[in-house]
Design a protein around this motif. Sequence first.
Motif, PDB file in Angstrom:
ATOM      1  N   ILE A  32       0.837  -1.197   0.000  1.00  0.00           N
ATOM      2  CA  ILE A  32       0.000   0.000   0.000  1.00  0.00           C
ATOM      3  C   ILE A  32       0.872   1.247   0.000  1.00  0.00           C
ATOM      4  O   ILE A  32       1.942   1.280   0.592  1.00  0.00           O
ATOM      5  CB  ILE A  32      -0.956   0.023   1.209  1.00  0.00           C
ATOM      6  CG1 ILE A  32      -0.188  -0.124   2.533  1.00  0.00           C
ATOM      7  CG2 ILE A  32      -2.013  -1.058   1.068  1.00  0.00           C
ATOM      8  CD1 ILE A  32      -1.070   0.034   3.756  1.00  0.00           C
ATOM      9  N   ASP A  33       0.353   2.252  -0.701  1.00  0.00           N
ATOM     10  CA  ASP A  33       1.050   3.524  -0.790  1.00  0.00           C
ATOM     11  C   ASP A  33      -0.002   4.629  -0.818  1.00  0.00           C
ATOM     12  O   ASP A  33      -1.199   4.350  -0.801  1.00  0.00           O
ATOM     13  CB  ASP A  33       1.925   3.561  -2.046  1.00  0.00           C
ATOM     14  CG  ASP A  33       3.211   4.334  -1.820  1.00  0.00           C
ATOM     15  OD1 ASP A  33       3.197   5.272  -1.015  1.00  0.00           O
ATOM     16  OD2 ASP A  33       4.229   3.991  -2.439  1.00  0.00           O
ATOM     17  N   ALA A  34       0.461   5.875  -0.904  1.00  0.00           N
ATOM     18  CA  ALA A  34      -0.468   6.998  -0.843  1.00  0.00           C
ATOM     19  C   ALA A  34      -1.504   6.958  -1.960  1.00  0.00           C
ATOM     20  O   ALA A  34      -2.654   7.341  -1.761  1.00  0.00           O
ATOM     21  CB  ALA A  34       0.320   8.310  -0.898  1.00  0.00           C
ATOM     22  N   ASP A  35      -1.111   6.499  -3.148  1.00  0.00           N
ATOM     23  CA  ASP A  35      -2.036   6.512  -4.271  1.00  0.00           C
ATOM     24  C   ASP A  35      -2.037   5.202  -5.061  1.00  0.00           C
ATOM     25  O   ASP A  35      -2.360   5.178  -6.245  1.00  0.00           O
ATOM     26  CB  ASP A  35      -1.698   7.669  -5.212  1.00  0.00           C
ATOM     27  CG  ASP A  35      -0.239   7.667  -5.625  1.00  0.00           C
ATOM     28  OD1 ASP A  35       0.465   6.716  -5.263  1.00  0.00           O
ATOM     29  OD2 ASP A  35       0.193   8.631  -6.287  1.00  0.00           O
ATOM     30  N   LYS A  36      -1.679   4.128  -4.383  1.00  0.00           N
ATOM     31  CA  LYS A  36      -1.618   2.846  -5.084  1.00  0.00           C
ATOM     32  C   LYS A  36      -1.915   1.697  -4.129  1.00  0.00           C
ATOM     33  O   LYS A  36      -1.539   1.728  -2.963  1.00  0.00           O
ATOM     34  CB  LYS A  36      -0.247   2.655  -5.719  1.00  0.00           C
ATOM     35  CG  LYS A  36      -0.130   1.447  -6.632  1.00  0.00           C
ATOM     36  CD  LYS A  36       1.236   1.397  -7.289  1.00  0.00           C
ATOM     37  CE  LYS A  36       1.415   2.536  -8.266  1.00  0.00           C
ATOM     38  NZ  LYS A  36       2.686   2.470  -9.000  1.00  0.00           N
ATOM     39  N   PHE A  37      -2.604   0.694  -4.649  1.00  0.00           N
ATOM     40  CA  PHE A  37      -2.907  -0.534  -3.916  1.00  0.00           C
ATOM     41  C   PHE A  37      -2.507  -1.682  -4.829  1.00  0.00           C
ATOM     42  O   PHE A  37      -3.086  -1.864  -5.899  1.00  0.00           O
ATOM     43  CB  PHE A  37      -4.394  -0.585  -3.575  1.00  0.00           C
ATOM     44  CG  PHE A  37      -4.813  -1.773  -2.759  1.00  0.00           C
ATOM     45  CD1 PHE A  37      -5.120  -1.642  -1.406  1.00  0.00           C
ATOM     46  CD2 PHE A  37      -4.934  -3.034  -3.334  1.00  0.00           C
ATOM     47  CE1 PHE A  37      -5.528  -2.741  -0.655  1.00  0.00           C
ATOM     48  CE2 PHE A  37      -5.337  -4.135  -2.596  1.00  0.00           C
ATOM     49  CZ  PHE A  37      -5.633  -3.978  -1.247  1.00  0.00           C
ATOM     50  N   GLN A  38      -1.491  -2.460  -4.434  1.00  0.00           N
ATOM     51  CA  GLN A  38      -1.019  -3.577  -5.235  1.00  0.00           C
ATOM     52  C   GLN A  38      -1.069  -4.854  -4.403  1.00  0.00           C
ATOM     53  O   GLN A  38      -0.874  -4.817  -3.181  1.00  0.00           O
ATOM     54  CB  GLN A  38       0.423  -3.366  -5.688  1.00  0.00           C
ATOM     55  CG  GLN A  38       0.646  -2.176  -6.598  1.00  0.00           C
ATOM     56  CD  GLN A  38       2.114  -2.016  -6.947  1.00  0.00           C
ATOM     57  OE1 GLN A  38       2.898  -1.541  -6.128  1.00  0.00           O
ATOM     58  NE2 GLN A  38       2.491  -2.398  -8.144  1.00  0.00           N
ATOM     59  N   TYR A  39      -1.317  -5.959  -5.073  1.00  0.00           N
ATOM     60  CA  TYR A  39      -1.204  -7.216  -4.344  1.00  0.00           C
ATOM     61  C   TYR A  39      -0.725  -8.321  -5.278  1.00  0.00           C
ATOM     62  O   TYR A  39      -0.856  -8.245  -6.502  1.00  0.00           O
ATOM     63  CB  TYR A  39      -2.522  -7.593  -3.660  1.00  0.00           C
ATOM     64  CG  TYR A  39      -3.635  -8.071  -4.549  1.00  0.00           C
ATOM     65  CD1 TYR A  39      -3.758  -9.427  -4.889  1.00  0.00           C
ATOM     66  CD2 TYR A  39      -4.596  -7.180  -5.022  1.00  0.00           C
ATOM     67  CE1 TYR A  39      -4.804  -9.865  -5.678  1.00  0.00           C
ATOM     68  CE2 TYR A  39      -5.637  -7.615  -5.812  1.00  0.00           C
ATOM     69  CZ  TYR A  39      -5.742  -8.958  -6.144  1.00  0.00           C
ATOM     70  OH  TYR A  39      -6.778  -9.401  -6.924  1.00  0.00           O
ATOM     71  N   ALA A  40      -0.125  -9.324  -4.662  1.00  0.00           N
ATOM     72  CA  ALA A  40       0.360 -10.493  -5.396  1.00  0.00           C
ATOM     73  C   ALA A  40      -0.003 -11.742  -4.611  1.00  0.00           C
ATOM     74  O   ALA A  40      -0.043 -11.729  -3.377  1.00  0.00           O
ATOM     75  CB  ALA A  40       1.869 -10.419  -5.603  1.00  0.00           C
ATOM     76  N   PHE A 270       8.818  -2.112 -13.422  1.00  0.00           N
ATOM     77  CA  PHE A 270       8.211  -1.241 -12.418  1.00  0.00           C
ATOM     78  C   PHE A 270       7.337  -1.979 -11.410  1.00  0.00           C
ATOM     79  O   PHE A 270       6.688  -1.360 -10.578  1.00  0.00           O
ATOM     80  CB  PHE A 270       7.430  -0.071 -13.050  1.00  0.00           C
ATOM     81  CG  PHE A 270       6.393  -0.438 -14.066  1.00  0.00           C
ATOM     82  CD1 PHE A 270       6.595  -0.129 -15.400  1.00  0.00           C
ATOM     83  CD2 PHE A 270       5.215  -1.060 -13.695  1.00  0.00           C
ATOM     84  CE1 PHE A 270       5.626  -0.448 -16.351  1.00  0.00           C
ATOM     85  CE2 PHE A 270       4.256  -1.371 -14.633  1.00  0.00           C
ATOM     86  CZ  PHE A 270       4.466  -1.074 -15.971  1.00  0.00           C
ATOM     87  N   HIS A 271       7.312  -3.303 -11.441  1.00  0.00           N
ATOM     88  CA  HIS A 271       6.688  -4.082 -10.368  1.00  0.00           C
ATOM     89  C   HIS A 271       7.726  -4.514  -9.327  1.00  0.00           C
ATOM     90  O   HIS A 271       7.435  -5.381  -8.505  1.00  0.00           O
ATOM     91  CB  HIS A 271       6.005  -5.322 -10.950  1.00  0.00           C
ATOM     92  CG  HIS A 271       4.788  -5.003 -11.765  1.00  0.00           C
ATOM     93  ND1 HIS A 271       3.580  -4.681 -11.210  1.00  0.00           N
ATOM     94  CD2 HIS A 271       4.618  -4.938 -13.101  1.00  0.00           C
ATOM     95  CE1 HIS A 271       2.697  -4.447 -12.173  1.00  0.00           C
ATOM     96  NE2 HIS A 271       3.307  -4.591 -13.330  1.00  0.00           N
ATOM     97  N   PHE A 272       8.896  -3.906  -9.349  1.00  0.00           N
ATOM     98  CA  PHE A 272       9.992  -4.349  -8.490  1.00  0.00           C
ATOM     99  C   PHE A 272       9.603  -4.348  -7.018  1.00  0.00           C
ATOM    100  O   PHE A 272       9.885  -5.304  -6.289  1.00  0.00           O
ATOM    101  CB  PHE A 272      11.213  -3.446  -8.705  1.00  0.00           C
ATOM    102  CG  PHE A 272      12.364  -3.760  -7.790  1.00  0.00           C
ATOM    103  CD1 PHE A 272      13.169  -4.865  -8.025  1.00  0.00           C
ATOM    104  CD2 PHE A 272      12.643  -2.961  -6.689  1.00  0.00           C
ATOM    105  CE1 PHE A 272      14.229  -5.166  -7.184  1.00  0.00           C
ATOM    106  CE2 PHE A 272      13.706  -3.253  -5.854  1.00  0.00           C
ATOM    107  CZ  PHE A 272      14.499  -4.352  -6.100  1.00  0.00           C
ATOM    108  N   GLN A 273       8.968  -3.268  -6.530  1.00  0.00           N
ATOM    109  CA  GLN A 273       8.613  -3.209  -5.114  1.00  0.00           C
ATOM    110  C   GLN A 273       7.703  -4.357  -4.710  1.00  0.00           C
ATOM    111  O   GLN A 273       7.818  -4.899  -3.614  1.00  0.00           O
ATOM    112  CB  GLN A 273       7.941  -1.858  -4.780  1.00  0.00           C
ATOM    113  CG  GLN A 273       8.901  -0.688  -4.723  1.00  0.00           C
ATOM    114  CD  GLN A 273       9.006   0.043  -6.043  1.00  0.00           C
ATOM    115  OE1 GLN A 273       8.820  -0.558  -7.102  1.00  0.00           O
ATOM    116  NE2 GLN A 273       9.292   1.334  -6.009  1.00  0.00           N
TER     117      GLN A 273
END
Length: 319
Positions: A32-40, A270-273
């Motif tokens: 989670i970040d200020a303007d992004k929600f990613q999951y794997a 850019f999916h490195f994190q």
Amino acid sequence: MQLHKKIQTVFSFSSTDFKSKSLSELQLCILIDADKFQYAIMSDSKQMMHICTYQIQSEADLFIDYYRQIFLSDPLLKNNYKKAVVFAGGENFTLIPSNFFVESELQNLVTIHGISQVKNTIYNSEITSINQTNTFSLNQQLVELFQNQFQNIEFKNLNDALISSLIHQEGKLHLCISSSHFELLLFADHRLNYINTFKYNNADDLLYYTLFVMKQLGLDPENFPIQIFGDLLPDSSIYKLLTKYVRNISFGKKPDGLQFSEEIKLLPHFHFQLYIVQVCQHDRISDLKYLSSLQQLNFYINYLLYNLYNLLYKNMKMA
């Protein structure tokens, strides 16, 4: 449920054998970040099965409502997983030498490093092998939202994963870019010499902070290499501006230790994190030495100044 117009699914990809897997046997990792929600979603054998990214255009006080909408609309986030881990990015963290970390003094320790405790929960991630404690804060409402959504939920800080993944890559300044902030890290002699997070609004901001840090660290922009990870492509305004002032720039690669299907291998860097937090779930930081003497000295000075301030303040009140 339809997503709010300020929430966009910018990426969603699955391996061909994902549907044959039982979700209760897989692990969920959320970034989670200020303007992004990613999951794997990943198997025990460290194979990436599914990746999804939501971009959020939201005011700071509405992001929890938008997270809740994502939970309601995404069927893969309504399941119980073998394990669920949330990694938080951003600037609300500090590394504290463990021999100075005392649980009863936690409030004082986070105060001198500017970590807000208002409506936040403070977490500690002890790295015993390097005698450091990563202390970070998360919004209390956010914590409760995730705890209500998932069983066996665990909270970590993104910088744990960055350190763990990049420690072996010395002699480079690592630039990890997100859409609203970026991290700079430098390793030398098996030590973490520098780590910091910067907010930015445009390419000029990012260039200014990067060149400022290089100057402070005595790094020559004409020769010293920078390795880039995150939300950046070669045709972006940031990359074009950086290359005018920094001559030795390269893009990082996917981390070792994960298995990628042929489809996911084609995904951009850019999916490195999101990749590195998967590695951090399994691997402890075992070979990083103490922070540089300059960083420890800085902590000691701040700690002494804070205690001196408290002493003087109490004496003034008594007088």
